[in-house]
Design a protein around this motif. Sequence first.
Motif, PDB file in Angstrom:
ATOM      1  N   THR A 156       0.697   3.956  -2.933  1.00  0.00           N
ATOM      2  CA  THR A 156       0.410   5.343  -2.581  1.00  0.00           C
ATOM      3  C   THR A 156       1.504   6.266  -3.120  1.00  0.00           C
ATOM      4  N   LEU A 157       2.759   5.858  -2.943  1.00  0.00           N
ATOM      5  CA  LEU A 157       3.890   6.647  -3.430  1.00  0.00           C
ATOM      6  C   LEU A 157       3.856   6.758  -4.956  1.00  0.00           C
ATOM      7  N   THR A 158       3.553   5.655  -5.640  1.00  0.00           N
ATOM      8  CA  THR A 158       3.464   5.661  -7.102  1.00  0.00           C
ATOM      9  C   THR A 158       2.346   6.592  -7.569  1.00  0.00           C
ATOM     10  N   ALA A 159       1.202   6.540  -6.922  1.00  0.00           N
ATOM     11  CA  ALA A 159       0.073   7.399  -7.274  1.00  0.00           C
ATOM     12  C   ALA A 159       0.439   8.873  -7.072  1.00  0.00           C
ATOM     13  N   ALA A 160       1.138   9.166  -5.979  1.00  0.00           N
ATOM     14  CA  ALA A 160       1.543  10.547  -5.701  1.00  0.00           C
ATOM     15  C   ALA A 160       2.518  11.050  -6.761  1.00  0.00           C
ATOM     16  N   VAL A 161       3.470  10.208  -7.153  1.00  0.00           N
ATOM     17  CA  VAL A 161       4.445  10.592  -8.173  1.00  0.00           C
ATOM     18  C   VAL A 161       3.745  10.823  -9.514  1.00  0.00           C
ATOM     19  N   LEU A 162       2.810   9.966  -9.871  1.00  0.00           N
ATOM     20  CA  LEU A 162       2.074  10.125 -11.116  1.00  0.00           C
ATOM     21  C   LEU A 162       1.247  11.408 -11.123  1.00  0.00           C
ATOM     22  N   MET A 163       0.645  11.735  -9.996  1.00  0.00           N
ATOM     23  CA  MET A 163      -0.140  12.969  -9.922  1.00  0.00           C
ATOM     24  C   MET A 163       0.756  14.190 -10.079  1.00  0.00           C
ATOM     25  N   LEU A 164       1.903  14.169  -9.427  1.00  0.00           N
ATOM     26  CA  LEU A 164       2.823  15.293  -9.547  1.00  0.00           C
ATOM     27  C   LEU A 164       3.358  15.429 -10.974  1.00  0.00           C
ATOM     28  N   ALA A 165       3.654  14.314 -11.597  1.00  0.00           N
ATOM     29  CA  ALA A 165       4.184  14.344 -12.956  1.00  0.00           C
ATOM     30  C   ALA A 165       3.126  14.864 -13.935  1.00  0.00           C
TER      31      ALA A 165
ATOM     32  N   SER B 275       0.825  -1.208   0.000  1.00  0.00           N
ATOM     33  CA  SER B 275       0.000   0.000   0.000  1.00  0.00           C
ATOM     34  C   SER B 275       0.863   1.264   0.000  1.00  0.00           C
ATOM     35  N   LYS B 276       2.013   1.224   0.667  1.00  0.00           N
ATOM     36  CA  LYS B 276       2.922   2.373   0.667  1.00  0.00           C
ATOM     37  C   LYS B 276       3.501   2.599  -0.729  1.00  0.00           C
ATOM     38  N   ILE B 277       3.870   1.520  -1.407  1.00  0.00           N
ATOM     39  CA  ILE B 277       4.423   1.625  -2.754  1.00  0.00           C
ATOM     40  C   ILE B 277       3.361   2.156  -3.709  1.00  0.00           C
TER      41      ILE B 277
END
Length: 98
Positions: free
Chosen positions: A7-16, A3-5
């Motif tokens: 969540t982190l992936t989703a956050a990076v995609l949103m920022l990108a 879930s941490k991975i």
Amino acid sequence: MKSKILTLTAAVLMLASCGTKKAPAVAADAPATPKELTPELAAGKSLYENNCAKCHKLFEPTKFTKEEWQPILVRMQKKAKLDDTNMASITNYIHSQL
């Protein structure tokens, strides 16, 4: 851990996806946007394209300066057997593009 991975992936995609959009780079040798041609200049362009391309590739008018074009045009007038009126039309077209 998963879930941490995720969540982190989703956050990076949103920022990108929120990043700025870059405009395409214009190549240094890309031709300039064409200038609007009057009927007289269009006739000169047509003469240039139809007469000069019979013997060699066409050069962009911006490849040479006005001073560099002058002896080229004089020399080519004789070879292409163009009268002064047609040559003036070609010269005006080329000078209008500089």
